[in-house]
Motif scaffolding. Sequence first.
Motif, PDB file in Angstrom:
ATOM      1  N   UNK A  68       0.833  -1.200   0.000  1.00  0.00           N
ATOM      2  CA  UNK A  68       0.000   0.000   0.000  1.00  0.00           C
ATOM      3  C   UNK A  68       0.869   1.252   0.000  1.00  0.00           C
ATOM      4  N   UNK A  69       1.983   1.221   0.758  1.00  0.00           N
ATOM      5  CA  UNK A  69       2.898   2.372   0.774  1.00  0.00           C
ATOM      6  C   UNK A  69       3.428   2.630  -0.635  1.00  0.00           C
ATOM      7  N   UNK A  70       3.718   1.526  -1.368  1.00  0.00           N
ATOM      8  CA  UNK A  70       4.167   1.679  -2.750  1.00  0.00           C
ATOM      9  C   UNK A  70       3.163   2.449  -3.581  1.00  0.00           C
ATOM     10  N   UNK A  71       1.874   2.074  -3.443  1.00  0.00           N
ATOM     11  CA  UNK A  71       0.822   2.765  -4.192  1.00  0.00           C
ATOM     12  C   UNK A  71       0.749   4.221  -3.770  1.00  0.00           C
ATOM     13  N   UNK A  72       0.797   4.448  -2.441  1.00  0.00           N
ATOM     14  CA  UNK A  72       0.642   5.800  -1.908  1.00  0.00           C
ATOM     15  C   UNK A  72       1.757   6.705  -2.420  1.00  0.00           C
ATOM     16  N   UNK A  73       2.999   6.184  -2.447  1.00  0.00           N
ATOM     17  CA  UNK A  73       4.121   7.006  -2.890  1.00  0.00           C
ATOM     18  C   UNK A  73       3.963   7.407  -4.352  1.00  0.00           C
ATOM     19  N   UNK A  74       3.498   6.465  -5.159  1.00  0.00           N
ATOM     20  CA  UNK A  74       3.319   6.780  -6.568  1.00  0.00           C
ATOM     21  C   UNK A  74       2.201   7.795  -6.774  1.00  0.00           C
ATOM     22  N   UNK A  75       1.101   7.596  -6.025  1.00  0.00           N
ATOM     23  CA  UNK A  75      -0.065   8.459  -6.206  1.00  0.00           C
ATOM     24  C   UNK A  75       0.079   9.796  -5.486  1.00  0.00           C
TER      25      UNK A  75
ATOM     26  N   UNK B  70       3.766  -4.457 -10.773  1.00  0.00           N
ATOM     27  CA  UNK B  70       3.166  -5.807 -10.766  1.00  0.00           C
ATOM     28  C   UNK B  70       3.653  -6.588  -9.545  1.00  0.00           C
ATOM     29  N   UNK B  71       4.939  -6.373  -9.168  1.00  0.00           N
ATOM     30  CA  UNK B  71       5.456  -6.999  -7.932  1.00  0.00           C
ATOM     31  C   UNK B  71       4.582  -6.612  -6.746  1.00  0.00           C
ATOM     32  N   UNK B  72       4.297  -5.295  -6.646  1.00  0.00           N
ATOM     33  CA  UNK B  72       3.457  -4.807  -5.548  1.00  0.00           C
ATOM     34  C   UNK B  72       2.085  -5.484  -5.588  1.00  0.00           C
ATOM     35  N   UNK B  73       1.545  -5.609  -6.798  1.00  0.00           N
ATOM     36  CA  UNK B  73       0.202  -6.163  -6.982  1.00  0.00           C
ATOM     37  C   UNK B  73       0.160  -7.628  -6.540  1.00  0.00           C
ATOM     38  N   UNK B  74       1.170  -8.412  -6.956  1.00  0.00           N
ATOM     39  CA  UNK B  74       1.191  -9.844  -6.597  1.00  0.00           C
ATOM     40  C   UNK B  74       1.290  -9.997  -5.089  1.00  0.00           C
TER      41      UNK B  74
END
Lengths: 338, 386
Positions: free
Chosen positions: A164-171, A210-214
């Motif tokens: 989730x942190x990965x998503x948050x940083x990108x967004x 995709x790594x984050x997603x898996x």
Amino acid sequence: MTDVMEVILAIIYAALYPGGLFAFFMGAMFLWSYRKLRARMQSRVGPPWYQVFADIVKLFNKETIIPKVAHRTLFVLAPIIALTGCVTALWLLPIPAHVLPTAEPLVSPLAFWADIIVILYLLALIEVGEIVAGASSASPYGAVGASRRVNLLLSSELPFAVSIVGVVIFMKTLSVNEMMVKQAKEGPFLITSVEGLDPMLYVLSVVFRICLFISFLLCVLAKMGKRPFDIPEAECEILAGPLTEYSGKLLGLFEVTNALKWFVLPAFTVILFIGGDTSIITFLIKCFVIVLILAYIDIINPRYRIDQAYKFFMKVALLLSLVGLIGEMLVLYAVVGV
Amino acid sequence: MAATIPIGPYHVALKEPIFLKLEVEGERIKDADIKLGYHHRGIEYLAMRRTYWQNIFLFERVCGICSDAHTTCYCQTVEDVAGVTPPERALFLRVLVAELERIHSHLLWLGVAMHIIGFDTLFMQIWRDREYVQDLLEIITGNRVNYAYNTIGGVRRDVDEKTIRLVKKYMDTIKNAFDKTVEAILQDPVIEARVKGVGVLTHEEAKRYGVVGPTARASRIASDIRKDDPYAAYDRLDWEMIVFDEGDVLAKTLVRVYEVYESIKMVNESLEKLPPGPIVTEVSRFPPGEAFGRVEAPRGELVYYIKSNGTNVPERVKVRTPSFMNIASVKPMLLEETIADAPLIFASVDPCVACTERVIIVDSRTNEKKIMTFNEFMIRYGRKRK
């Protein structure tokens, strides 16, 4: 007058759509499609579409038995804790309100600037409910099930949060609502690009995402209690695990939570990774795809032992999410510069 | 802190009532206690009340899964007492049904093992393939479970050309379906993680507990009654004994997997070599005397002892089933393993509880337990026939 309207709208929002009845119905449908798919792939017939409702209606009509040795307050409170966590998380999710794509998405009345953190905790609350249930029921199966649930929660929560942190940083936002709006403009998180990203870096960046997603999907499997991580409910070893002593209405509440979980977790996955819908139809199709992926993994796998699952999450899922997160940050750094 | 986890007498992982009491620390098993006695039926006593012919139907029902092995053993032992030899064709037909039964029993076990490690999809598919064998058994013997196929002096039904063609066709179908299953079992990393190195029964322990059948063969004990003391037509068939070294659940699985292949081979071979002739020899008298017979049931060595006093009712029939030897060996396998593996380890010896139950007398005043000889039991409870 507008105040009254707002209150009425909020009640409709909480009880009918998208929280409450609609989510419960869709969750039950997703749960049924999982069961039907599983049955068909195992050369069985499978349940009819109303099976989930029939089960719940039956359970609510049955006598509730509370064991004398159980901790009464906690025993009754446990399903309520789980249901509360699930329903509140649902209220925070920005679920599209229109059948056709529109410009303005529906905003949850409860939404605020950092609600993703609250959702993270609320989803863990569902599992806390199960842990309380197992620990308070004074049954050895419940106790073992609760201890396994604790282990699974401890191991899966870290990769879950890192993804989730990965998503948050990108967004660059902590609000799920803003994420949804942003994805509606720029395309789903998994394949969206940033201005000034050259094609090579773009491909690399998609791989990291995709790594984050898996990693995220693996943790969702653990949260749903599906194979290979259905260890807390391994029926051959500890019967129903934390829910062994439950019956009647209390078990019915757990079943309602379970049906809701089948909507909330796929919806959360869609909103984070492949979201950006303003139409409920495409949103539900995306949710269904996630349900199919989860069901397929569940069908083709046996069950891990708890220590093996712990190692799996620490070695594979956490590694995947960390690689995704760090790679993502490096790509962004390359684009933005110092 | 040690806690006690009860598995049984009624438990999802157990098909039959047995009680495993596990002393655990966390998830580690520190001590195990196996309690039998929930399923005693007094079969041996019943056998002494019935004629030799009626007893065939009784021993058919000792076990639902290896019912053919029980009647084969019983009939062979009675034939020994009566001094008759069944015709050649009957011996080959006994092999045919015995091997079909072994295939169905091993497939059943594989399915249950997959269910226990949570692989329900494979469980369903294995049991679906097992239906072919059940159909064949129904076509050959007339029944799906208790076949009523053996009789004293031979077998009760013959096979015709059409049946033989059908059996061969079905054997190919089963082999193809089973190939896929085995591929799935051998290639799945999660299955390997669950069964490899789990529940090891070392060669020495296996000898000490005197285990039999696939359990013994998985622990490097090359013991198979079909090779050691050939009965029926096993000495005229070409087949191999499957022996593995490791003694873990994986080895026990593989022994059964490859035995299924051997059994398919034997079914085809026995049909090819099937000699013409009658299928039963007439038996009319049972002279006084005693006999001891054994066969290799799907679970291991099955032993029958019969004493005749010249009447048409046996004076004593003693049954020793393979599970009686195997169940005790679960204890060394369980120690230091986790609760998650306990049902799998227990199932790995393929226990058949109903066959195994013995009378245990418990004196409630002194809390003393003793296993009585049959004579003592009969004298004390006053039902001994004079």
